[in-house]
Design a protein around this motif. Structure first.
Motif, PDB file in Angstrom:
ATOM      1  N   VAL A 165      14.311   0.225  -5.302  1.00 53.91           N
ATOM      2  CA  VAL A 165      14.098  -0.411  -4.168  1.00 53.91           C
ATOM      3  C   VAL A 165      12.533  -1.008  -4.128  1.00 53.91           C
ATOM      4  O   VAL A 165      12.462  -2.158  -3.962  1.00 53.91           O
ATOM      5  CB  VAL A 165      14.458   0.093  -2.846  1.00 53.91           C
ATOM      6  N   TRP A 166      11.847  -0.148  -4.117  1.00 55.86           N
ATOM      7  CA  TRP A 166      10.204  -0.420  -4.016  1.00 55.86           C
ATOM      8  C   TRP A 166       9.773  -1.113  -5.344  1.00 55.86           C
ATOM      9  O   TRP A 166       8.907  -2.108  -5.239  1.00 55.86           O
ATOM     10  CB  TRP A 166       9.459   1.059  -3.853  1.00 55.86           C
ATOM     11  N   LYS A 167      10.237  -1.103  -6.563  1.00 52.91           N
ATOM     12  CA  LYS A 167       9.813  -1.686  -7.607  1.00 52.91           C
ATOM     13  C   LYS A 167      10.234  -3.143  -7.371  1.00 52.91           C
ATOM     14  O   LYS A 167       9.522  -4.238  -7.604  1.00 52.91           O
ATOM     15  CB  LYS A 167      10.286  -1.268  -8.840  1.00 52.91           C
ATOM     16  N   LEU A 227       0.804  -1.173   0.064  1.00 52.75           N
ATOM     17  CA  LEU A 227       0.038   0.036  -0.175  1.00 52.75           C
ATOM     18  C   LEU A 227       0.555   1.342  -0.100  1.00 52.75           C
ATOM     19  O   LEU A 227       0.450   2.223  -0.679  1.00 52.75           O
ATOM     20  CB  LEU A 227      -1.135   0.092   1.178  1.00 52.75           C
ATOM     21  N   TYR A 228       1.981   1.213   0.817  1.00 55.80           N
ATOM     22  CA  TYR A 228       2.934   2.538   0.931  1.00 55.80           C
ATOM     23  C   TYR A 228       3.470   2.557  -0.509  1.00 55.80           C
ATOM     24  O   TYR A 228       3.636   3.719  -0.800  1.00 55.80           O
ATOM     25  CB  TYR A 228       3.845   2.135   1.924  1.00 55.80           C
ATOM     26  N   SER A 229       3.892   1.884  -1.190  1.00 56.94           N
ATOM     27  CA  SER A 229       4.530   1.916  -2.519  1.00 56.94           C
ATOM     28  C   SER A 229       3.459   2.290  -3.554  1.00 56.94           C
ATOM     29  O   SER A 229       3.910   3.278  -4.107  1.00 56.94           O
ATOM     30  CB  SER A 229       5.190   0.442  -2.833  1.00 56.94           C
ATOM     31  N   ALA A 230       2.399   1.792  -3.348  1.00 58.61           N
ATOM     32  CA  ALA A 230       1.393   2.154  -4.299  1.00 58.61           C
ATOM     33  C   ALA A 230       0.847   3.748  -4.164  1.00 58.61           C
ATOM     34  O   ALA A 230       0.976   4.462  -5.028  1.00 58.61           O
ATOM     35  CB  ALA A 230       0.015   1.570  -4.432  1.00 58.61           C
ATOM     36  N   ALA A 231       0.928   4.389  -2.764  1.00 55.92           N
ATOM     37  CA  ALA A 231       0.672   5.720  -2.469  1.00 55.92           C
ATOM     38  C   ALA A 231       1.586   6.480  -2.928  1.00 55.92           C
ATOM     39  O   ALA A 231       1.524   7.460  -3.350  1.00 55.92           O
ATOM     40  CB  ALA A 231       0.335   5.658  -0.800  1.00 55.92           C
TER      41      ALA A 231
END
Length: 542
Positions: free
Chosen positions: A282-284, A77-81
């Motif tokens: 990193v998030w990908k 959720l954090y990455s999508a946000a």
């Protein structure tokens, strides 16, 4: 809030770490195949997981709800946000709220009542728990398909916004309904509707406030670090820390994480270039790893849920399929009236033309359930001599599994064809290029003006000329994409520049490596020089 009242300290105690590692490896292999052949990785992972559950000797890997709700859901959720547009979400907030709040409550009631009528021995409170479990769609699969096919931007914004917010509504409803269901089996306990509404309001308001406050604080902290690696390291801890703190304060950890992610993503322009590059990489990578794991685990739960129901699995299967149909239709019944019924009011009609039916139809069909549904179902306590359980738990888990897999396969496999047939793909690509070209020209003019202000007689002329060439090159690149194709006009200057400069970088890189192999330079020196070339090549690729 932990829906089942469990604690993160119990993480992964039910699953063999070796089996979990095998699942990781297989899931990443399947994801690689899906990307290679332009397939939907989530759907392929579910199919492979279902097939593996039938293979003799494959270890059972139970889906630990704590693993999902604490270690998987917050970072996803954090990455999508972080990647979401706060401005576009704000523009479509009315529609997103209708789905993330109104539709979740509606689906809970409709599916719960239908389950209560179709399963005679299932109490109404337990049926409503099932409704809350299957209420939130997981837009990961829908979003991956939409991005691959170029779904219209507004529809993508609505689907992504719904996926960011609906989990908070559903998990709060789930906790309230579960407390009611368990209370019916315990003498002297009870939960009133008023108490449930109060808890819901506290969770929502508290989660938003906490997320906004912590987002502001964390942004100030990161801006004072002036260290890209350290800033990215802090960013990795953010979703877990915020989620855990929010749950401890009995507010919505999901909302807190989403709000903080939206704020920090909007403020990412103030961070250093190294932080932005590292965060994206990193998030990908983390998203790919976690999504591969959770969708593989969904398919692998088949043996677990069938064993839990035993001989009644065949009888409940028919009911589960009927509830699958109810779940799908409930989304249609909610989406179309909420969009078109307000147009009976003259004020609404004067505000603009009616939305073409194709968009709402795609939104209605893109209601695939995902890992949050199964995590909530598995989080229902079994019950023992000391702790009361919920009546009909095994039925709820089985039905939730059928609805999750059914929507992923039925809707997920047909959604690409639906998007193509209804022609809801984004046609604004040329407009985006035009906007990009215009703003790049304005930026180049600002950069050249700054260069003129800073240059004087002592500035080497060849330096200023090189800087002017770079600025003009970046400005011209987008304009060249607006004209005829390369096949018609030949290789444009920007394309030729990029091709030749990339070949030059390859020659430089080969020379650095050769000198390292000869012992002329140290390994550390090589890495530093390669990093400089990598940054430049990344800019060329962009």
């Amino acid at each position: 809030m932990d829906p089942a009242g469990t604690a993160p300290a119990r993480l992964m105690t039910e699953a063999d770490p070796r089996a979990l590692l095998v699942v990781f490896v297989i899931a990443l292999g399947v994801t690689a195949i899906a990307r290679r052949y332009a397939l939907s990785a989530p759907l392929l992972l579910v199919v492979v997981g279902l097939a593996m559950s039938f293979v003799p000797g494959i270890p059972v890997v139970p889906l630990d709800p704590d693993l999902v709700l604490f270690l998987v859901l917050p970072p996803l959720l954090y990455s999508a946000a972080l990647e979401s547009s706060t401005l576009r979400l704000r523009e479509n907030m009315k529609r997103i709220s209708q789905l993330a709040i109104g539709l979740v409550v509606f689906s809970t009631a409709v599916v719960g009542i239908a389950a209560w009528l179709l399963v005679p021995d299932l109490p109404l409170a337990s049926a409503l728990v099932l409704g809350a479990v299957v209420a939130p769609p997981d837009a990961v699969a829908a979003a991956s398909i939409g991005r691959r096919l170029g779904l219209q931007r507004r529809l993508m914004t609505i689907l992504e916004g719904e996926s960011l917010l609906n989990d908070a509504t559903a998990l709060t409803l789930f906790r309230v309904m579960l407390a009611v269901a368990i209370a019916t089996t315990t003498v002297g306990t009870g939960v009133t509707i008023l108490e449930g509404l109060g808890e819901f309001a506290l969770a929502a308001v508290g989660g938003v406030a906490l997320g906004a406050g912590l987002g502001w604080v964390l942004h100030r902290i990161r801006m004072r670090l002036h260290d890209g690696v350290l800033e990215s390291s802090v960013g990795l801890l953010v979703p877990f820390a915020i989620y855990l703190l929010a749950e401890e304060l009995h507010t919505s950890g999901v909302l807190a994480v989403v709000v903080a992610g939206l704020y920090l993503g909007h403020k990412a322009t103030e961070a250093g270039y190294a932080t932005r590059l590292q965060d994206q990489a990193v998030w990908k990578a983390l998203d790919t790893l976690l999504e591969a794991l959770v969708f593989a685990l969904i398919g692998l739960q088949l043996r677990v849920v069938v064993d839990g129901l035993g001989e009644d699995a065949g009888r409940i299967l028919g009911v589960s399929l009927a509830l699958l149909v109810v779940t799908i239709l409930a989304r249609f019944v909610w989406v179309f009236p909420t969009i078109y019924l307000p147009r009976v009011l003259p004020k609404v009609r004067r505000a603009g033309p009616a939305l073409p039916w194709r968009g709402p139809f795609v939104i209605s069909w893109a209601g695939m359930r995902g890992v949050v549904t199964l995590a909530a179902a598995f989080a229902i306590p079994v019950g023992d001599e000391m702790t009361p359980g919920m009546p009909g738990r095994n039925v709820v888990v089985f039905v939730a599994f059928v609805i999750t897999v059914g929507t992923l396969l039925l809707q997920g496999l047909t959604l690409p064809t639906l998007i193509r047939r209804l022609h809801v793909q984004d046609k604004g690509g040329q407009r985006d290029v035009l906007d990009e070209a215009a703003v790049k020209q304005a930026a180049a003019e600002a950069a050249l003006s700054r260069l003129d202000d800073l240059s004087d007689d002592s500035t080497p002329q060849h330096v200023t000329e090189q800087l002017r060439t770079w600025a003009q090159h970046r400005s011209n690149g987008a304009w060249e994409r607006l004209g005829r194709s390369d096949e018609e006009i030949g290789e444009s200057p920007s394309v030729a520049f990029t091709r030749l400069r990339r070949e030059m970088l390859t020659a430089e890189r080969d020379t650095f490596v050769r000198f390292r192999d000869m012992g002329r330079i140290d390994e550390g020196v090589l890495r530093e020089m390669l990093r400089e070339l990598d940054y430049e090549e990344a800019m060329l690729d962009r």
